[in-house]
Structures are given as structure tokens and as C-alpha cells.
Design a protein around this motif. Sequence first.
Motif, PDB file in Angstrom:
ATOM      1  N   TYR A  44       0.806  -1.221   0.000  1.00 15.90           N
ATOM      2  CA  TYR A  44       0.000   0.000   0.000  1.00 15.90           C
ATOM      3  C   TYR A  44       0.837   1.269   0.000  1.00 15.90           C
ATOM      4  CZ  TYR A  44      -3.413  -3.483   1.190  1.00 15.90           C
ATOM      5  OH  TYR A  44      -4.196  -4.599   1.160  1.00 15.90           O
ATOM      6  N   PHE A  45       2.159   1.113  -0.152  1.00 18.14           N
ATOM      7  CA  PHE A  45       3.058   2.262  -0.160  1.00 18.14           C
ATOM      8  C   PHE A  45       2.791   3.146  -1.370  1.00 18.14           C
ATOM      9  CE2 PHE A  45       6.969   4.375  -1.454  1.00 18.14           C
ATOM     10  CZ  PHE A  45       7.327   5.009  -0.273  1.00 18.14           C
ATOM     11  N   GLN A  46       2.646   4.442  -1.127  1.00 22.30           N
ATOM     12  CA  GLN A  46       2.513   5.430  -2.188  1.00 22.30           C
ATOM     13  C   GLN A  46       3.489   6.545  -1.869  1.00 22.30           C
ATOM     14  OE1 GLN A  46      -1.512   6.758  -2.063  1.00 22.30           O
ATOM     15  NE2 GLN A  46      -2.283   5.005  -3.185  1.00 22.30           N
ATOM     16  N   TYR A  47       4.470   6.719  -2.743  1.00 26.52           N
ATOM     17  CA  TYR A  47       5.481   7.733  -2.480  1.00 26.52           C
ATOM     18  C   TYR A  47       4.856   9.122  -2.511  1.00 26.52           C
ATOM     19  CZ  TYR A  47       9.611  10.595  -2.685  1.00 26.52           C
ATOM     20  OH  TYR A  47      10.559  11.535  -2.413  1.00 26.52           O
ATOM     21  N   GLY A  48       5.236   9.906  -1.533  1.00 21.60           N
ATOM     22  CA  GLY A  48       4.786  11.287  -1.488  1.00 21.60           C
ATOM     23  C   GLY A  48       5.910  12.155  -0.983  1.00 21.60           C
ATOM     24  N   ASP A  49       6.298  13.156  -1.755  1.00 22.00           N
ATOM     25  CA  ASP A  49       7.317  14.069  -1.271  1.00 22.00           C
ATOM     26  C   ASP A  49       6.682  15.026  -0.254  1.00 22.00           C
ATOM     27  OD1 ASP A  49       5.885  15.880  -2.771  1.00 22.00           O
ATOM     28  OD2 ASP A  49       7.370  16.010  -4.364  1.00 22.00           O
ATOM     29  N   ASP A  50       7.475  15.864   0.375  1.00 20.91           N
ATOM     30  CA  ASP A  50       6.970  16.742   1.433  1.00 20.91           C
ATOM     31  C   ASP A  50       5.801  17.597   0.972  1.00 20.91           C
ATOM     32  OD1 ASP A  50       8.814  15.774   3.198  1.00 20.91           O
ATOM     33  OD2 ASP A  50      10.236  17.413   2.914  1.00 20.91           O
ATOM     34  N   TYR A  51       5.866  18.109  -0.235  1.00 14.16           N
ATOM     35  CA  TYR A  51       4.810  18.988  -0.728  1.00 14.16           C
ATOM     36  C   TYR A  51       3.511  18.233  -0.975  1.00 14.16           C
ATOM     37  CZ  TYR A  51       8.538  22.370  -1.234  1.00 14.16           C
ATOM     38  OH  TYR A  51       9.570  23.198  -0.978  1.00 14.16           O
ATOM     39  N   SER A  52       3.596  17.066  -1.589  1.00 16.46           N
ATOM     40  CA  SER A  52       2.370  16.323  -1.877  1.00 16.46           C
ATOM     41  C   SER A  52       1.767  15.742  -0.603  1.00 16.46           C
ATOM     42  CB  SER A  52       2.632  15.222  -2.904  1.00 16.46           C
ATOM     43  OG  SER A  52       3.513  14.253  -2.396  1.00 16.46           O
TER      44      SER A  52
END
Length: 58
Positions: A44-52
Motif C-alpha cells: 500500500y506504499f505510495q510515495y509522497g514528497d513533502d509537498y504532496s
Amino acid sequence: MQSSCEYCRNYVYDDEYDSYFCQVNLDEDEMERFLAYKETECPYFQYGDDYSIVKHQM
């Protein structure tokens, strides 16, 4: 490469409990499959940077 909860879009901070938690909502069957998952990668991992991530939490 292993996924890290810290970079996951589903790992959010809860002010009330002063801690982070995974917000993926699993029903009973999905939870059983998740707990039986033997790999190091979270399905269920979804990469998200700090902004997203911040945008997602608003």
C-alpha cells in the motif's frame, strides 16, 4: 529498495494522539492478506514528497 513509512502518503500525523499512523482503511480480508504479506515492500506504499504529503493532509 525497501519502502519507508516516513515517505508514504498514507502515513499521517494525528495531533490528538501525538503520533503517526497509517491511514489505509482495510476490511477484515484485506487486513489478513496484509498481515500475511512476507515481503519487505508494503503493498500500500505510495510515495509522497513533502509537498504532496502536506497537500494531501489539508
